[in-house]
Write a protein that holds these residues in place. Structure first.
Motif, PDB file in Angstrom:
ATOM      1  N   GLN A  52      49.028  54.307  72.484  1.00  0.00           N
ATOM      2  CA  GLN A  52      48.843  53.674  71.176  1.00  0.00           C
ATOM      3  C   GLN A  52      47.401  53.272  70.900  1.00  0.00           C
ATOM      4  O   GLN A  52      47.063  52.911  69.769  1.00  0.00           O
ATOM      5  N   LEU A  53      46.561  53.301  71.914  1.00  0.00           N
ATOM      6  CA  LEU A  53      45.162  52.928  71.742  1.00  0.00           C
ATOM      7  C   LEU A  53      44.269  53.993  72.353  1.00  0.00           C
ATOM      8  O   LEU A  53      44.612  54.566  73.397  1.00  0.00           O
ATOM      9  N   ILE A  54      43.175  54.261  71.707  1.00  0.00           N
ATOM     10  CA  ILE A  54      42.193  55.179  72.267  1.00  0.00           C
ATOM     11  C   ILE A  54      40.851  54.442  72.335  1.00  0.00           C
ATOM     12  O   ILE A  54      40.365  53.905  71.337  1.00  0.00           O
ATOM     13  N   TYR A  55      40.318  54.341  73.553  1.00  0.00           N
ATOM     14  CA  TYR A  55      39.054  53.668  73.806  1.00  0.00           C
ATOM     15  C   TYR A  55      37.974  54.731  74.043  1.00  0.00           C
ATOM     16  O   TYR A  55      38.259  55.813  74.570  1.00  0.00           O
ATOM     17  N   PHE A  56      36.742  54.397  73.703  1.00  0.00           N
ATOM     18  CA  PHE A  56      35.649  55.339  73.926  1.00  0.00           C
ATOM     19  C   PHE A  56      34.327  54.584  73.889  1.00  0.00           C
ATOM     20  O   PHE A  56      34.258  53.414  73.472  1.00  0.00           O
ATOM     21  N   THR A  57      33.276  55.247  74.334  1.00  0.00           N
ATOM     22  CA  THR A  57      31.928  54.691  74.278  1.00  0.00           C
ATOM     23  C   THR A  57      31.190  55.292  73.088  1.00  0.00           C
ATOM     24  O   THR A  57      31.222  56.508  72.879  1.00  0.00           O
ATOM     25  N   ARG A  58      30.556  54.439  72.305  1.00  0.00           N
ATOM     26  CA  ARG A  58      29.772  54.903  71.152  1.00  0.00           C
ATOM     27  C   ARG A  58      28.314  54.518  71.373  1.00  0.00           C
ATOM     28  O   ARG A  58      28.000  53.350  71.650  1.00  0.00           O
ATOM     29  N   LYS A  59      27.423  55.496  71.236  1.00  0.00           N
ATOM     30  CA  LYS A  59      26.002  55.295  71.528  1.00  0.00           C
ATOM     31  C   LYS A  59      25.192  55.094  70.252  1.00  0.00           C
ATOM     32  O   LYS A  59      25.449  55.742  69.219  1.00  0.00           O
ATOM     33  N   ASN A  60      24.196  54.204  70.334  1.00  0.00           N
ATOM     34  CA  ASN A  60      23.154  54.057  69.302  1.00  0.00           C
ATOM     35  C   ASN A  60      23.706  53.870  67.891  1.00  0.00           C
ATOM     36  O   ASN A  60      23.178  54.420  66.921  1.00  0.00           O
TER      37      ASN A  60
END
Length: 382
Positions: A52-60
């Motif tokens: 139900q959740l999607i996590y990720f890294t976002r740059k700049n």
């Protein structure tokens, strides 16, 4: 108080098993659109255990804690009841102006594992809120890479890294650190030359069978700069692997593909790709059919069954708490023995770290507690 009850104790022991993973790809990339993606780089994808959740890294990104100079914050998007993803937002409680990367979870959503410029961190969730970060160590960990990519296995007992370190065959290689029975992590171990090349191997993902590895590489040939590959572990040394296979043109393009991940019963796998993206890397999905047999663990349950005899019942409730941080522990095992009858009851703490048991009356009660990465505790109640 007299209540007619009896208790059925089910001890379900499921032996660990492995199977060869097969995965079929049924679609080209399907973008998650600008409601999730941005003009910045999205990568390091982690899907929650319930999907139900999607996590990720976002740059700049200008909304990162450190603004456009921030090399990475953890963001999240939630799936709505109609199956669409909601607008992504910055998980500010766990981010800083330094680079922040999500690695995975140690249990079912309750403990997030991260890495930042200061090392490895944990954050605990309670009632929808994430705690301040606490540090943990992996001995002899020494990454020479500007960025670390990593994943936690579904059972929480293995962390795999994509990094340049001692014994690398070239630049970034895939390494593994394993959790010992004493609660300490082993020093990182290179997975060997079948997986690793003189070029870069990054964004490892270990499937739920703890045997099938997916990773991105620019050293095994393929469609573009980085492709997604898979290989199956052949024994427990973590050195012997089946020949590396490219996932093919439905997954891999002339762009950069990385961070391939999926749940064992999933309809879709998620990844980051620069092909036809809104910015640099965007989150996308492909329709799949995985043949995964998850590692199975021992499960203890207690159930109340139909009325068969009259007993004096005592209600026992409590919570399991970390002595230092006062954080409540989720999924701790509770064992209660009524004396002098030696009748035993078992349960687990819930998502708030609490437990409730109805037990037969006795002269005293021995309460034993076991929790992941903690020393066991025992006390006697009268």
């Amino acid at each position: 108080m007299n209540i007619k009850k009896s208790f059925l104790f089910l001890f379900i022991v499921l032996n660990s098993s492995f199977s060869h993973c097969q995965i079929e790809i049924f679609s080209q990339h399907i973008t998650l659109d600008s409601i999730v993606n941005s003009a910045s780089d999205e990568l390091n994808v982690v899907v929650s255990h319930d999907g139900q959740l999607i996590y990720f890294t976002r740059k700049n990104h200008p909304e990162n804690i450190g603004g456009t100079n921030d090399k990475g914050d953890v963001w999240v998007s939630e799936k709505s009841p109609n199956g669409n993803w909601s607008p992504s937002y910055n998980l500010k409680a766990i981010n800083s102006p330094k680079s922040n990367t999500i690695i995975g979870f140690m249990n079912v959503g309750g403990t997030m594992v991260l890495h930042d410029a200061d090392g490895f961190k944990l954050s605990y969730q309670k009632k929808g809120q994430w705690s301040k970060l606490t540090s943990f160590e992996i001995p002899y960990f020494n990454s020479k890479s500007k960025e670390l990519t990593a994943c936690v296995s579904s059972d929480g007992r293995n962390i795999l890294f994509g990094m340049e370190s001692f014994g690398s065959y070239g630049v970034e290689d895939i390494y593994i650190s394993r959790l010992n029975s004493n609660g300490k992590w082993t020093s990182p171990k290179n997975l060997g030359s079948t997986i690793n090349t003189p070029n870069q191997e990054i964004t490892p993902f270990l499937a739920a069978d703890n045997k099938t590895l997916f990773f991105a590489s620019n050293g095994h040939g393929g469609e573009g700069s980085f492709d997604i590959f898979m290989s199956t572990r052949l024994d427990d040394t973590w050195q012997n692997w089946s020949p590396v296979q490219n996932l093919g043109p439905k997954v891999n393009t002339k762009g950069r593909e990385q961070s391939f991940t999926f749940l064992p019963d999933a309809e879709f796998a998620y990844l980051s790709s620069t092909q036809n993206s809104d910015g640099y890397g965007d989150l996308k999905k492909v329709k799949i059919s995985p043949d995964i047999t998850p590692v199975e663990i021992e499960v203890d349950t207690t159930r109340v069954t139909d009325i068969v005899e009259e007993k004096n019942i005592v209600a026992l409730s409590g919570s399991v708490v970390d002595k230092k941080t006062e954080r409540k522990i989720i999924g701790a095992q509770i064992f209660v023995t009524t004396e002098p009858t030696n009748q035993e009851y078992k349960t687990l703490t819930n998502s708030d770290g609490e437990f409730n048991l109805s037990i037969t009356e006795g002269n005293s009660y021995v309460v034993k507690i076991r929790a992941y990465q903690y020393m066991s505790s025992e006390s006697v109640l009268t």
